[in-house]
Design a protein around this motif. Structure first.
Motif, PDB file in Angstrom:
ATOM      1  N   GLY A 405       0.793  -1.219   0.000  1.00  0.00           N
ATOM      2  CA  GLY A 405       0.000   0.000   0.000  1.00  0.00           C
ATOM      3  C   GLY A 405       0.831   1.278   0.000  1.00  0.00           C
ATOM      4  N   ASP A 406       0.103   2.395   0.020  1.00  0.00           N
ATOM      5  CA  ASP A 406       0.697   3.718  -0.204  1.00  0.00           C
ATOM      6  C   ASP A 406       1.156   4.350   1.109  1.00  0.00           C
ATOM      7  OD1 ASP A 406       0.007   3.339  -2.857  1.00  0.00           O
ATOM      8  OD2 ASP A 406      -1.901   4.389  -2.660  1.00  0.00           O
ATOM      9  N   ALA A 407       2.314   3.928   1.581  1.00  0.00           N
ATOM     10  CA  ALA A 407       2.825   4.404   2.864  1.00  0.00           C
ATOM     11  C   ALA A 407       3.475   5.775   2.736  1.00  0.00           C
ATOM     12  CB  ALA A 407       3.832   3.398   3.432  1.00  0.00           C
ATOM     13  N   VAL A 408       3.545   6.478   3.852  1.00  0.00           N
ATOM     14  CA  VAL A 408       4.266   7.745   3.938  1.00  0.00           C
ATOM     15  C   VAL A 408       5.747   7.441   4.141  1.00  0.00           C
ATOM     16  CG1 VAL A 408       4.524   9.893   5.220  1.00  0.00           C
ATOM     17  CG2 VAL A 408       2.241   8.902   4.886  1.00  0.00           C
ATOM     18  N   GLY A 409       6.597   8.169   3.435  1.00  0.00           N
ATOM     19  CA  GLY A 409       8.035   7.934   3.539  1.00  0.00           C
ATOM     20  C   GLY A 409       8.670   8.705   4.684  1.00  0.00           C
ATOM     21  N   ASN A 410       9.084   7.985   5.731  1.00  0.00           N
ATOM     22  CA  ASN A 410       9.854   8.591   6.823  1.00  0.00           C
ATOM     23  C   ASN A 410      10.598   7.474   7.539  1.00  0.00           C
ATOM     24  OD1 ASN A 410       8.113   7.484   8.937  1.00  0.00           O
ATOM     25  ND2 ASN A 410       6.621   9.063   8.349  1.00  0.00           N
ATOM     26  N   TRP A 411      11.487   7.848   8.453  1.00  0.00           N
ATOM     27  CA  TRP A 411      12.318   6.851   9.130  1.00  0.00           C
ATOM     28  C   TRP A 411      11.477   5.881   9.964  1.00  0.00           C
ATOM     29  CZ3 TRP A 411      17.222   6.011   7.827  1.00  0.00           C
ATOM     30  CH2 TRP A 411      17.915   7.028   7.196  1.00  0.00           C
ATOM     31  N   ASN A 412      10.443   6.383  10.596  1.00  0.00           N
ATOM     32  CA  ASN A 412       9.587   5.502  11.404  1.00  0.00           C
ATOM     33  C   ASN A 412       8.943   4.415  10.554  1.00  0.00           C
ATOM     34  OD1 ASN A 412      10.032   6.679  13.909  1.00  0.00           O
ATOM     35  ND2 ASN A 412       8.339   8.128  13.694  1.00  0.00           N
ATOM     36  N   MET A 413       8.532   4.787   9.337  1.00  0.00           N
ATOM     37  CA  MET A 413       7.875   3.801   8.485  1.00  0.00           C
ATOM     38  C   MET A 413       8.871   2.800   7.908  1.00  0.00           C
ATOM     39  SD  MET A 413       4.726   3.914   8.710  1.00  0.00           S
ATOM     40  CE  MET A 413       4.320   2.794   7.376  1.00  0.00           C
ATOM     41  N   LEU A 414      10.071   3.239   7.617  1.00  0.00           N
ATOM     42  CA  LEU A 414      11.096   2.278   7.192  1.00  0.00           C
ATOM     43  C   LEU A 414      11.328   1.257   8.292  1.00  0.00           C
ATOM     44  CD1 LEU A 414      13.350   1.095   5.489  1.00  0.00           C
ATOM     45  CD2 LEU A 414      14.848   2.960   6.273  1.00  0.00           C
ATOM     46  N   ASN A 415      11.466   1.733   9.509  1.00  0.00           N
ATOM     47  CA  ASN A 415      11.671   0.830  10.640  1.00  0.00           C
ATOM     48  C   ASN A 415      10.484  -0.130  10.797  1.00  0.00           C
ATOM     49  OD1 ASN A 415      13.163   0.081  13.158  1.00  0.00           O
ATOM     50  ND2 ASN A 415      11.271   0.814  14.102  1.00  0.00           N
ATOM     51  N   PHE A 416       9.276   0.403  10.623  1.00  0.00           N
ATOM     52  CA  PHE A 416       8.089  -0.437  10.778  1.00  0.00           C
ATOM     53  C   PHE A 416       7.978  -1.475   9.663  1.00  0.00           C
ATOM     54  CE2 PHE A 416       3.532  -1.226   9.981  1.00  0.00           C
ATOM     55  CZ  PHE A 416       3.224  -1.867  11.183  1.00  0.00           C
ATOM     56  N   GLU A 417       8.346  -1.100   8.444  1.00  0.00           N
ATOM     57  CA  GLU A 417       8.262  -2.067   7.345  1.00  0.00           C
ATOM     58  C   GLU A 417       9.241  -3.225   7.535  1.00  0.00           C
ATOM     59  OE1 GLU A 417       8.445  -0.490   3.416  1.00  0.00           O
ATOM     60  OE2 GLU A 417       6.519   0.559   3.587  1.00  0.00           O
ATOM     61  N   VAL A 418      10.386  -2.948   8.148  1.00  0.00           N
ATOM     62  CA  VAL A 418      11.321  -4.032   8.464  1.00  0.00           C
ATOM     63  C   VAL A 418      10.656  -5.011   9.425  1.00  0.00           C
ATOM     64  CG1 VAL A 418      13.529  -4.617   9.527  1.00  0.00           C
ATOM     65  CG2 VAL A 418      13.348  -2.602   8.040  1.00  0.00           C
ATOM     66  N   LYS A 419      10.034  -4.478  10.468  1.00  0.00           N
ATOM     67  CA  LYS A 419       9.332  -5.332  11.430  1.00  0.00           C
ATOM     68  C   LYS A 419       8.184  -6.079  10.763  1.00  0.00           C
ATOM     69  CE  LYS A 419       6.586  -5.125  15.687  1.00  0.00           C
ATOM     70  NZ  LYS A 419       6.033  -4.238  16.744  1.00  0.00           N
ATOM     71  N   LEU A 420       7.383  -5.360   9.992  1.00  0.00           N
ATOM     72  CA  LEU A 420       6.229  -5.965   9.334  1.00  0.00           C
ATOM     73  C   LEU A 420       6.651  -7.113   8.418  1.00  0.00           C
ATOM     74  CD1 LEU A 420       3.275  -6.055   8.297  1.00  0.00           C
ATOM     75  CD2 LEU A 420       3.906  -4.237   6.681  1.00  0.00           C
ATOM     76  N   THR A 421       7.704  -6.895   7.666  1.00  0.00           N
ATOM     77  CA  THR A 421       8.171  -7.934   6.749  1.00  0.00           C
ATOM     78  C   THR A 421       8.581  -9.185   7.507  1.00  0.00           C
ATOM     79  OG1 THR A 421       8.921  -6.225   5.217  1.00  0.00           O
ATOM     80  CG2 THR A 421       9.804  -8.431   4.899  1.00  0.00           C
ATOM     81  N   THR A 422       9.162  -8.993   8.664  1.00  0.00           N
ATOM     82  CA  THR A 422       9.578 -10.132   9.492  1.00  0.00           C
ATOM     83  C   THR A 422       8.376 -10.871  10.070  1.00  0.00           C
ATOM     84  OG1 THR A 422      11.605  -8.960  10.089  1.00  0.00           O
ATOM     85  CG2 THR A 422      10.968 -10.816  11.473  1.00  0.00           C
ATOM     86  N   THR A 423       7.455 -10.136  10.658  1.00  0.00           N
ATOM     87  CA  THR A 423       6.333 -10.792  11.337  1.00  0.00           C
ATOM     88  C   THR A 423       5.314 -11.371  10.354  1.00  0.00           C
ATOM     89  OG1 THR A 423       5.098  -8.703  11.506  1.00  0.00           O
ATOM     90  CG2 THR A 423       6.542  -9.285  13.339  1.00  0.00           C
ATOM     91  N   SER A 424       5.258 -10.840   9.144  1.00  0.00           N
ATOM     92  CA  SER A 424       4.259 -11.323   8.188  1.00  0.00           C
ATOM     93  C   SER A 424       4.430 -12.795   7.865  1.00  0.00           C
ATOM     94  CB  SER A 424       4.328 -10.499   6.898  1.00  0.00           C
ATOM     95  OG  SER A 424       3.931  -9.169   7.122  1.00  0.00           O
ATOM     96  N   GLY A 425       5.660 -13.280   7.963  1.00  0.00           N
ATOM     97  CA  GLY A 425       5.880 -14.710   7.741  1.00  0.00           C
ATOM     98  C   GLY A 425       5.097 -15.564   8.715  1.00  0.00           C
TER      99      GLY A 425
END
Length: 491
Positions: A405-425
């Protein structure tokens, strides 16, 4: 009841699975996954749902005993104690116990997850800070319950409403600390993650912008000149005309749904797509199907003729994902022209649940059902299926890859996407296509470079951005140092 052992007050043999006691049926899919059904008149269900595609009992050694008026069904991973009181499952008539960390633990119907390790999310649209994750299968509680009660049946390739006599349909995963066994059980009941097409894991260019055919050629030329590989070129919404006058619309316009090429921008789309394909660049195009095929579309008369509708007299057919005849015609006439030109797959950009919460005539939301339809459609010509859509929940791992989806680009969201990618498994969601750099904002060059590094370790290097003069994420536009760093990442 062929193939079932029905308990009528006696002790069963250990090799019988499923087990029926009155109106209750217990099916041990694996040693740590039990399906528990309650159905009036024993009207148990063997057909699939979008989550449960294989309900067959596994080759599981189940020990069955009767003690103090209760039945005890045991595998190497769990013990199910059941009192046949004639009522559906509740906290009083069924309890499950298991070993974890050297201690005996138990589960009952009213227990809640306290230590879930998180799962995926449906979308990051307009999200600029971390949000709660959906639950995943894995939990430090040692168990997880998926409640499939009331979900529509997937029968003969289509959705149908479940028989109202089928009262409960519960899937209890009991695994203790053995997380791998939990994921194996998810595969057993919900299917494997299919093999993807190799090129979807490469480099993508995507930007919401009114590009002409020559603009697209210049983009490809720029990738070659700056020594960046490119595997997929995405044509966002402006590939089609936006001259619809009727429809529900979205974002205060009726122009997002469209299937007729904008030949003012791209006079000969087939030639352009073939030109790219000759360079091993695949084309995918964006679509928002919520308004269906309307009278301004080039194929409208052919479409209505296939439906038996008079294009001049009858009302315009509205989008109906619950009608097989409509969807067969829609998938054919909305896509066949572009498919014949060589479009590799479609980007299903569904965002309209606020207007159409469920598929008509069903209890199923549009997103998971459309993901199933589009993925199956993509397998034409003996190709591997390819999905590109938002996460639809349990069972959607069978339609990779997922668009976050259409996320906002900032450091917090980069950090969150790393977590999300890990937990989505933990939900079986292994292949994300994130908007590298963010869809909105994200104009910090170091942020973009770091996001690209993350993309290398993710399942695709897919850049995407909203309309805006500065919102172009071609890696050579962000500074010499950043270009050099990102070239190393791309190679």
């Amino acid at each position: 009841m062929t193939g079932l052992f029905v308990l009528l007050g006696m002790v069963a043999k250990a090799d019988n699975n499923p087990i029926v006691v009155g109106n209750s049926r217990f099916t041990f899919i694996t040693e740590n996954l039990v399906r528990m059904e309650y159905a009036n008149h024993q009207k148990f269900l063997d057909d699939s749902t979008l989550f449960a595609v294989n309900r067959q009992a596994g080759n599981v050694d189940v020990k069955v005993e009767k003690k103090d008026g209760k039945y005890i069904f045991s595998t190497s991973m769990m013990s199910v104690e059941f009192e046949n009181d004639g009522f559906p499952f509740g906290q009083n008539n069924v309890r499950v116990s298991f070993e974890m960390d050297g201690k005996r633990k138990s589960w009952c119907m009213t227990d809640e997850q306290r230590n879930n390790l998180g799962g995926a999310v449906t979308t990051l649209d307009a999200i600029g800070s971390p949000i709660p994750l959906q639950e995943g299968l894995l939990s430090r509680d040692g168990w997880y319950l998926i409640n499939d009660t009331g979900k529509d049946v997937y029968k003969n390739g289509w959705l149908s409403v479940r028989d109202r006599d089928h009262v409960q349909d519960l899937y209890l995963f009991v695994y203790g600390n053995d997380y791998k066994s939990a994921l194996r059980s998810l595969k057993a009941i919900s299917g494997a993650v299919p093999m993807t097409r190799k090129y979807v894991h490469g480099s993508w260019y995507c930007r919401w912008w009114q590009y002409t055919a020559d603009d697209y050629r210049d983009l490809v030329k720029g990738y070659h000149e700056h020594d960046f590989p490119l595997d997929i070129m995405v044509f966002d919404m402006d590939w089609h005309r936006k001259d619809g006058k009727i429809g529900t619309g979205h974002a205060f316009t009726r122009g997002w749904t469209g299937y007729s090429w904008n030949r003012k921008l791209i006079p000969d789309p087939g030639a352009l797509i073939r030109e790219f394909h000759d360079q091993q660049i695949y084309v995918t195009i964006n679509e928002h199907p919520h308004d269906g095929i309307r009278p301004h579309e080039d194929v409208y008369r052919e479409f209505t003729r296939a439906l038996g509708i008079d294009a001049d007299k009858d009302p315009v057919p509205i989008f109906d994902a619950g009608d097989r005849k409509y969807m067969d015609a829609f998938m054919r006439y909305a896509h066949q022209e572009s498919d014949s030109m060589g479009v590799a797959f479609w980007w299903l950009d569904w965002q309209q649940d606020y207007a159409y919460p469920v598929v008509r005539g069903t209890t199923t939301k549009h997103l998971p059902w459309l993901n199933e339809i589009y993925y199956n459609y993509s397998k034409q010509g003996e190709l591997r299926g390819t999905g590109f859509s938002r996460w639809g929940g349990w069972g959607d791992h069978r339609h990779p890859i997922q668009f976050s989806g259409d996320a906002v680009g900032n450091w917090n969201m980069l950090n969150f996407e790393v977590k999300l990618t890990t937990t989505s498994g933990n939900a079986g969601c292994f292949f994300w296509a994130h908007d590298i750099g963010g869809f909105y904002d994200g104009l910090d060059s170091e942020l973009y470079t770091r996001w690209t590094q993350f993309g290398l370790l993710n399942s695709s290097l897919r850049i995407h951005s909203v309309v805006g003069d500065k919102m172009d994420r071609r890696p050579w536009l962000w500074g010499e140092r950043e270009e050099k760093a990102m070239r190393r990442i791309y190679h």
